[in-house]
Design an enzyme around this catalytic site. Structure first.
Site, PDB file in Angstrom:
ATOM      1  N   GLY A  46       0.826  -1.304  -0.153  1.00 45.53           N
ATOM      2  CA  GLY A  46       0.025   0.159   0.031  1.00 45.53           C
ATOM      3  C   GLY A  46       0.950   1.228   0.140  1.00 45.53           C
ATOM      4  CD  GLN A  51       3.267   5.528   2.737  1.00 40.97           C
ATOM      5  OE1 GLN A  51       2.549   5.272   2.352  1.00 40.97           O
ATOM      6  NE2 GLN A  51       4.576   5.045   3.519  1.00 40.97           N
ATOM      7  CB  CYS A  94       5.545   2.089   7.480  1.00 41.57           C
ATOM      8  SG  CYS A  94       4.771   3.398   6.884  1.00 41.57           S
ATOM      9  CG  LEU A  95       6.661   0.833   1.574  1.00 44.04           C
ATOM     10  CD1 LEU A  95       6.123   1.125   0.050  1.00 44.04           C
ATOM     11  CD2 LEU A  95       7.870  -0.053   1.228  1.00 44.04           C
ATOM     12  CG  HIS A 136      -0.413   1.014   7.686  1.00 50.02           C
ATOM     13  ND1 HIS A 136       0.428   0.687   8.216  1.00 50.02           N
ATOM     14  CD2 HIS A 136       0.210   1.892   6.412  1.00 50.02           C
ATOM     15  CE1 HIS A 136       1.892   1.249   7.978  1.00 50.02           C
ATOM     16  NE2 HIS A 136       1.409   1.732   6.951  1.00 50.02           N
ATOM     17  CD  GLU A 137      -1.459   2.260   3.127  1.00 51.48           C
ATOM     18  OE1 GLU A 137      -0.598   3.606   2.893  1.00 51.48           O
ATOM     19  OE2 GLU A 137      -0.760   1.273   3.063  1.00 51.48           O
ATOM     20  CG  HIS A 140       0.699   6.693   5.755  1.00 49.48           C
ATOM     21  ND1 HIS A 140       1.853   7.133   6.488  1.00 49.48           N
ATOM     22  CD2 HIS A 140       0.858   5.459   5.421  1.00 49.48           C
ATOM     23  CE1 HIS A 140       2.717   6.117   6.477  1.00 49.48           C
ATOM     24  NE2 HIS A 140       2.011   5.116   5.999  1.00 49.48           N
TER      25      HIS A 140
END
Ligand code: GNR
Ligand code: NI
Length: 172
Positions: A46, A51, A94-95, A136-137, A140
């Site tokens: 995702g 990000q 997480c990226l 999670h997204e 963000h």
């Protein structure tokens, strides 16, 4: 289509509250295409627009396994309409917090509404990985990272590691 650099903690831009998208047009689809390329390249399951430094309420996702056909999903202006009382733990990564993994507890099921790649409204109930990843997204979009769900002690340890790793990278 292009791969864009991913911001990593503690970059203050990750704390931005993203703005609603006004129109799902070709420019937005170009952004979503870049996000998908960036996510597949990372690789991740995702990615939220912030990000890659774009403070808009846009998410891309693909939960297909390695040997499965690609299954890209697009979420514009997502809203959570309902959260289950029962919670579940998932080990999240997480990226924007690379190489750190911790269990996070969230509602096991949610009902959500969003606009798709073509601006069509979609509403559905999600569970499992989809529910976890979407939450999670969506965090963000509010400037929240999964480490914000951990104890201050755990969060500080991770952030200290991140800052050290960045310094090492800068020195080379
Ligand atoms: O690639 C990712 N994996 C992942 C694993 C468990 C829970 C959430 C995620 S999302 C993450 C990509 C990412 O950072 N999205 O914001
Ligand atoms: Ni993330």
């Amino acid at each position: 289509m292009a791969i864009r650099p991913i911001l990593t903690a503690p970059d203050p831009r990750l704390k931005t509250i993203s703005k609603p998208v006004e129109r799902v047009d070709d420019a937005l689809r170009a952004l979503m295409d870049d996000m998908l390329d960036t996510m597949y390249d990372a690789p991740g399951i995702g990615l939220a627009a912030i990000q890659i430094g774009v403070p808009q309420r846009v998410i891309v996702m693909d939960l297909a396994g390695k040997d499965e056909e690609k299954q890209p999903r697009f979420f514009v202006n997502p809203e959570i309409l309902w959260r289950s009382e029962d919670l579940s733990f998932y080990e999240e990564g997480c990226l924007s917090v690379p190489e750190m993994y911790e269990d996070v507890q969230r509602p096991a099921r949610i009902r959500a509404r969003w606009l798709d790649y073509h601006g069509q409204e979609v509403e559905m109930e999600a569970d499992g990985m989809l529910a976890t990843c979407l939450q999670h997204e969506m965090d963000h979009l509010e400037g929240v990272l999964f480490i914000d769900h951990l104890s201050k002690l755990k969060r500080d340890i991770i952030l200290r590691k991140m800052t050290k790793a960045k310094k090492r990278a800068a020195v080379g």
